[in-house]
Design a protein around this motif. Structure first.
Motif, PDB file in Angstrom:
ATOM      1  N   ILE A   6       0.852  -1.201   0.000  1.00 52.89           N
ATOM      2  CA  ILE A   6       0.000   0.000   0.000  1.00 52.89           C
ATOM      3  C   ILE A   6       0.884   1.247   0.000  1.00 52.89           C
ATOM      4  CG2 ILE A   6      -1.825   1.225   1.267  1.00 52.89           C
ATOM      5  CD1 ILE A   6      -2.301  -1.512   2.770  1.00 52.89           C
ATOM      6  N   GLU A   7       0.597   2.164  -0.916  1.00 52.72           N
ATOM      7  CA  GLU A   7       1.212   3.498  -0.865  1.00 52.72           C
ATOM      8  C   GLU A   7       0.196   4.385  -0.180  1.00 52.72           C
ATOM      9  OE1 GLU A   7       4.233   4.344  -1.684  1.00 52.72           O
ATOM     10  OE2 GLU A   7       4.693   2.359  -2.510  1.00 52.72           O
ATOM     11  N   GLY A   8       0.493   4.812   1.019  1.00 49.53           N
ATOM     12  CA  GLY A   8      -0.511   5.545   1.806  1.00 49.53           C
ATOM     13  C   GLY A   8      -0.624   7.005   1.445  1.00 49.53           C
ATOM     14  N   GLY A   9      -1.591   7.651   2.095  1.00 48.04           N
ATOM     15  CA  GLY A   9      -1.698   9.105   1.997  1.00 48.04           C
ATOM     16  C   GLY A   9      -2.674   9.618   0.957  1.00 48.04           C
ATOM     17  N   LYS A  10      -3.374   8.722   0.254  1.00 45.51           N
ATOM     18  CA  LYS A  10      -4.339   9.192  -0.751  1.00 45.51           C
ATOM     19  C   LYS A  10      -5.730   9.258  -0.149  1.00 45.51           C
ATOM     20  CE  LYS A  10      -2.155   7.634  -4.935  1.00 45.51           C
ATOM     21  NZ  LYS A  10      -2.200   6.777  -6.091  1.00 45.51           N
ATOM     22  N   PRO A  11      -6.411  10.398  -0.239  1.00 42.34           N
ATOM     23  CA  PRO A  11      -7.784  10.445   0.273  1.00 42.34           C
ATOM     24  C   PRO A  11      -8.684   9.540  -0.569  1.00 42.34           C
ATOM     25  CG  PRO A  11      -6.908  12.654  -0.168  1.00 42.34           C
ATOM     26  CD  PRO A  11      -5.952  11.677  -0.777  1.00 42.34           C
ATOM     27  N   LEU A  12      -9.462   8.703   0.070  1.00 47.76           N
ATOM     28  CA  LEU A  12     -10.348   7.802  -0.675  1.00 47.76           C
ATOM     29  C   LEU A  12     -11.662   8.504  -0.982  1.00 47.76           C
ATOM     30  CD1 LEU A  12      -9.846   4.320   1.016  1.00 47.76           C
ATOM     31  CD2 LEU A  12      -8.483   5.479  -0.712  1.00 47.76           C
ATOM     32  N   THR A  13     -12.094   8.413  -2.224  1.00 45.94           N
ATOM     33  CA  THR A  13     -13.363   9.045  -2.606  1.00 45.94           C
ATOM     34  C   THR A  13     -14.122   8.106  -3.541  1.00 45.94           C
ATOM     35  OG1 THR A  13     -12.300  10.112  -4.484  1.00 45.94           O
ATOM     36  CG2 THR A  13     -12.532  11.462  -2.499  1.00 45.94           C
ATOM     37  N   GLY A  14     -15.443   8.218  -3.508  1.00 42.66           N
ATOM     38  CA  GLY A  14     -16.258   7.445  -4.443  1.00 42.66           C
ATOM     39  C   GLY A  14     -17.409   6.744  -3.738  1.00 42.66           C
ATOM     40  N   THR A  15     -18.094   5.912  -4.516  1.00 45.01           N
ATOM     41  CA  THR A  15     -19.289   5.224  -4.018  1.00 45.01           C
ATOM     42  C   THR A  15     -19.054   3.727  -4.102  1.00 45.01           C
ATOM     43  OG1 THR A  15     -20.656   7.033  -4.786  1.00 45.01           O
ATOM     44  CG2 THR A  15     -21.782   4.930  -4.481  1.00 45.01           C
ATOM     45  N   ILE A  16     -19.503   3.019  -3.092  1.00 42.69           N
ATOM     46  CA  ILE A  16     -19.272   1.573  -3.070  1.00 42.69           C
ATOM     47  C   ILE A  16     -20.475   0.861  -2.450  1.00 42.69           C
ATOM     48  CG2 ILE A  16     -17.997   1.647  -0.855  1.00 42.69           C
ATOM     49  CD1 ILE A  16     -16.101  -0.488  -2.226  1.00 42.69           C
ATOM     50  N   ARG A  17     -20.801  -0.302  -3.021  1.00 40.85           N
ATOM     51  CA  ARG A  17     -21.916  -1.096  -2.482  1.00 40.85           C
ATOM     52  C   ARG A  17     -21.360  -2.076  -1.451  1.00 40.85           C
ATOM     53  NH1 ARG A  17     -25.273  -5.466  -2.649  1.00 40.85           N
ATOM     54  NH2 ARG A  17     -23.627  -6.790  -3.493  1.00 40.85           N
ATOM     55  N   ILE A  18     -22.068  -2.226  -0.356  1.00 38.90           N
ATOM     56  CA  ILE A  18     -21.593  -3.121   0.715  1.00 38.90           C
ATOM     57  C   ILE A  18     -22.034  -4.558   0.416  1.00 38.90           C
ATOM     58  CG2 ILE A  18     -21.736  -3.595   3.207  1.00 38.90           C
ATOM     59  CD1 ILE A  18     -20.319  -0.937   2.384  1.00 38.90           C
ATOM     60  N   HIS A  19     -21.101  -5.473   0.491  1.00 37.14           N
ATOM     61  CA  HIS A  19     -21.473  -6.871   0.200  1.00 37.14           C
ATOM     62  C   HIS A  19     -22.198  -7.525   1.382  1.00 37.14           C
ATOM     63  CE1 HIS A  19     -18.064  -8.708   2.391  1.00 37.14           C
ATOM     64  NE2 HIS A  19     -17.172  -8.105   1.640  1.00 37.14           N
ATOM     65  N   GLY A  20     -22.756  -8.692   1.127  1.00 38.67           N
ATOM     66  CA  GLY A  20     -23.544  -9.410   2.131  1.00 38.67           C
ATOM     67  C   GLY A  20     -22.700  -9.785   3.344  1.00 38.67           C
ATOM     68  N   ALA A  21     -23.378 -10.021   4.457  1.00 38.48           N
ATOM     69  CA  ALA A  21     -22.694 -10.232   5.734  1.00 38.48           C
ATOM     70  C   ALA A  21     -22.209 -11.674   5.877  1.00 38.48           C
ATOM     71  CB  ALA A  21     -23.633  -9.896   6.891  1.00 38.48           C
ATOM     72  N   GLU A 403      -8.345  -5.506  -1.818  1.00 38.06           N
ATOM     73  CA  GLU A 403      -7.560  -4.561  -2.632  1.00 38.06           C
ATOM     74  C   GLU A 403      -8.453  -3.953  -3.715  1.00 38.06           C
ATOM     75  OE1 GLU A 403      -7.298  -7.742  -2.558  1.00 38.06           O
ATOM     76  OE2 GLU A 403      -6.768  -8.648  -4.468  1.00 38.06           O
ATOM     77  N   HIS A 404      -9.393  -4.737  -4.277  1.00 36.19           N
ATOM     78  CA  HIS A 404     -10.305  -4.188  -5.299  1.00 36.19           C
ATOM     79  C   HIS A 404     -11.227  -3.164  -4.658  1.00 36.19           C
ATOM     80  CE1 HIS A 404      -9.927  -7.857  -8.197  1.00 36.19           C
ATOM     81  NE2 HIS A 404      -8.792  -7.319  -7.871  1.00 36.19           N
ATOM     82  N   MET A 405     -11.693  -3.489  -3.459  1.00 35.35           N
ATOM     83  CA  MET A 405     -12.607  -2.589  -2.755  1.00 35.35           C
ATOM     84  C   MET A 405     -11.957  -1.203  -2.608  1.00 35.35           C
ATOM     85  SD  MET A 405     -14.325  -3.501   0.903  1.00 35.35           S
ATOM     86  CE  MET A 405     -13.268  -2.821   2.149  1.00 35.35           C
ATOM     87  N   PHE A 406     -10.707  -1.182  -2.154  1.00 28.76           N
ATOM     88  CA  PHE A 406     -10.053   0.114  -1.932  1.00 28.76           C
ATOM     89  C   PHE A 406      -9.526   0.736  -3.227  1.00 28.76           C
ATOM     90  CE2 PHE A 406      -9.751  -1.329   2.618  1.00 28.76           C
ATOM     91  CZ  PHE A 406     -10.632  -0.359   3.092  1.00 28.76           C
ATOM     92  N   GLN A 407      -9.122  -0.105  -4.203  1.00 26.93           N
ATOM     93  CA  GLN A 407      -8.699   0.462  -5.498  1.00 26.93           C
ATOM     94  C   GLN A 407      -9.853   1.243  -6.115  1.00 26.93           C
ATOM     95  OE1 GLN A 407      -7.570  -3.097  -7.599  1.00 26.93           O
ATOM     96  NE2 GLN A 407      -5.495  -3.101  -6.729  1.00 26.93           N
ATOM     97  N   SER A 408     -11.092   0.707  -5.966  1.00 22.20           N
ATOM     98  CA  SER A 408     -12.245   1.376  -6.602  1.00 22.20           C
ATOM     99  C   SER A 408     -12.500   2.747  -5.969  1.00 22.20           C
ATOM    100  CB  SER A 408     -13.491   0.493  -6.506  1.00 22.20           C
ATOM    101  OG  SER A 408     -13.976   0.523  -5.174  1.00 22.20           O
ATOM    102  N   LEU A 409     -11.883   3.000  -4.823  1.00 22.57           N
ATOM    103  CA  LEU A 409     -12.049   4.304  -4.156  1.00 22.57           C
ATOM    104  C   LEU A 409     -10.783   5.157  -4.311  1.00 22.57           C
ATOM    105  CD1 LEU A 409     -13.745   2.890  -0.943  1.00 22.57           C
ATOM    106  CD2 LEU A 409     -14.883   4.199  -2.739  1.00 22.57           C
ATOM    107  N   GLY A 410      -9.886   4.716  -5.177  1.00 23.77           N
ATOM    108  CA  GLY A 410      -8.704   5.535  -5.491  1.00 23.77           C
ATOM    109  C   GLY A 410      -7.451   5.179  -4.717  1.00 23.77           C
ATOM    110  N   ALA A 411      -7.480   4.103  -3.953  1.00 21.40           N
ATOM    111  CA  ALA A 411      -6.283   3.754  -3.162  1.00 21.40           C
ATOM    112  C   ALA A 411      -5.219   3.124  -4.046  1.00 21.40           C
ATOM    113  CB  ALA A 411      -6.671   2.766  -2.064  1.00 21.40           C
ATOM    114  N   SER A 412      -3.974   3.292  -3.604  1.00 25.41           N
ATOM    115  CA  SER A 412      -2.874   2.607  -4.269  1.00 25.41           C
ATOM    116  C   SER A 412      -2.557   1.369  -3.424  1.00 25.41           C
ATOM    117  CB  SER A 412      -1.682   3.561  -4.342  1.00 25.41           C
ATOM    118  OG  SER A 412      -0.573   2.841  -4.777  1.00 25.41           O
ATOM    119  N   ILE A 413      -3.121   0.246  -3.823  1.00 22.48           N
ATOM    120  CA  ILE A 413      -2.963  -0.998  -3.046  1.00 22.48           C
ATOM    121  C   ILE A 413      -2.921  -2.166  -4.023  1.00 22.48           C
ATOM    122  CG2 ILE A 413      -5.479  -0.934  -2.573  1.00 22.48           C
ATOM    123  CD1 ILE A 413      -4.977  -2.648  -0.096  1.00 22.48           C
TER     124      ILE A 413
END
Ligand code: UD1
Length: 431
Positions: A6-21, A403-413
């Motif tokens: 993970i390269e930290g320090g990027k603000p995460l932005t965007g919309t994401i659907r929560i998966h089942g429990a 990693e996909h969950m956070f990549q979709s919000l702009g993270a470097s992971i």
């Protein structure tokens, strides 16, 4: 074993659907063995623990297949109520099959689940409850065999509102003769989901969500399509991600009522949260403020499954916070890892004292268990520099491709897989 870089320090932005429990899907999949026929369960998350549960179900004679979030499963060919040892050792939640298999087949054989990464997790409440319903239990150091020609309804008081014991006993009692009343029952939303599923199959249960659950036994249950509730812990993890990365995340398909204690703590820390039915927006406003003290306890109190993630936010908040862990006795393993990243945390018995620091720094850290691993990812997303999270298999138990969950919000992971080896090593997961 896989690692996350993970390269930290990027603000995460965007919309994401929560998966089942996960914690709703596991007992519901176990409960489906009580009704012979073809089941269709929707919104099932694609997780390691779900995969293990499907392997167990297939090993005892079900035909279960996952297709795009839906599990279709034929339970009419079950030929065994003996859970294979290697699969049992991979997932504690195999014990959810005790109640259902005993109720339908009059016998179940499982292996002792043992301790795990987050503490000494006994199953005495499950076993004493099944005994109260009329089962005989033979225990050796390695195995447990439960038998009952006919389970009989009775009153059961749980000394502690155990989630798993409440669920196991609800399932067993659903096909018992007569009425069972469970007092001091756990009240988690996943228990209500299990009640709804069992009732859809023809059971007669009221009270889930309160501390008294009444189950009138039914002779036969039938398959009925069902949709799993959204995962409140995944939603809570994303809420903290928005706050620690100074981001702005919109969560869809979330149940805010299931998150009220988490929302309350985050708002007290200064995180901005707006709610519109099943949509929640979480954004950073200013440096979070410490919270004097939070105490983990059974629902509706603050969930132990969110303790490590909120500790990451506290570790960069202004001032000192205290978290007291009352549910599990070994749930501070992430503290040493967070300290390697520059956090200032001291553990005193069952409390952690967290003095906020201005920032965390990237380091190589270990996911010591599922939620501790999620906390390491959050810390990595917030930190300056590069973080490597090892032992990612723990995280895969509860987050669908994190990693996909956070990549979709702009993270470097990125996930890094190990170089192929000639010999494969058996992985044993115990928590
Ligand atoms: C469930 C969740 C887990 C969560 C936990 C507490 C699933 C699959 N897992 O675990 O994510 O962290 O609830 O919210 O739903 N105990 C006994 N005897 C028993 C049973 C439990 O002493 O027979 C103790 C445990 O050691 C622990 C406490 O009760 O200290 C809570 O355990 P429990 O509520 O049973 O958690 P799980 O169902 O294992």
């Amino acid at each position: 074993m896989d690692k996350l870089v993970i390269e930290g320090g990027k603000p995460l932005t965007g919309t994401i659907r929560i998966h089942g429990a996960k914690n709703a899907a596991l007992p519901i999949l176990a409960a489906s063995v009580m009704a012979s026929g073809i089941h269709s369960i929707d919104n099932v998350p694609d997780l390691k623990d779900i995969d293990t549960m499907m392997k167990i179900l297939n090993a005892i004679g079900c035909r279960a297949e996952m297709r795009e979030g839906r599990i279709v499963m034929d339970t009419s060919g079950i030929h065994s109520s003996h859970i294979p040892e290697d699969l049992m050792r991979q997932m504690r939640s195999s014990i959810f099959l005790m109640g259902p298999l005993l109720a339908r087949f009059g016998e179940v054989r499982v292996y002792q689940p043992g301790g795990c990464a987050i503490g000494d997790r006994k199953i005495d409440l499950h076993l004493r409850g099944l005994e109260a319903l009329g089962a005989t239990i033979e225990e050796t150091e390695t195995m447990i065999v439960c038998r009952a020609e006919q389970l009989t309804g009775t009153d059961i008081h749980l000394d502690f509102p155990s989630v798993g014991a409440t669920e196991n006993l609800m399932m067993a009692a659903a096909m018992a003769e007569g009425t069972t009343m469970i007092t001091n029952a756990a009240r988690e939303p996943e228990i209500q989901d299990l009640q709804n599923f069992l009732n859809a199959m023809g059971a007669n249960i009221i009270g889930a969500g309160t501390d008294t659950i009444t189950i009138k036994g039914t002779k036969e249950l039938h398959p009925e399509p069902y949709r799993i509730i959204p995962d409140r812990i995944v939603a809570g993890t994303l809420m903290v991600a928005a706050a620690v990365t100074k981001g702005n995340i919109t969560l869809e398909d979330v149940n805010p009522a299931h998150l009220s204690s988490v929302i309350h703590v985050l708002r007290r820390m200064g995180v901005q949260i707006t709610i519109d039915n099943d949509i929640m927006n979480v954004s950073y406003a200013s440096r979070p403020k410490a919270v004097e003290r939070i105490v983990t306890a059974p629902y509706p109190s603050f969930p132990t499954d969110m303790q490590s993630q909120v500790m990451v936010l506290m570790s960069i908040a202004e001032g000192a916070s205290v978290i007291k862990e009352t549910v599990f006795d070994g749930r501070f393993k992430h503290v040493d890892e967070l300290c390697r990243m520059g956090a200032d945390i001291r553990v005193d018995m069952s409390s952690a004292i967290i003095r906020g620091v201005p920032r965390l720094y990237g380091a190589t850290v270990e996911a010591t268990d599922l939620r501790a691993g999620a906390a390491m990812v959050l810390a990595g997303l917030a930190a300056n520099g590069t973080t490597v999270v090892e032992q990612v298999h723990h995280i895969d138990r509860g987050y669908d491709r994190i990693e996909h969950m956070f990549q979709s919000l702009g993270a470097s992971i990125e996930r890094v897989k190990p170089a192929a080896k000639s010999k494969t090593k058996r992985i044993v997961l115990m928590d």
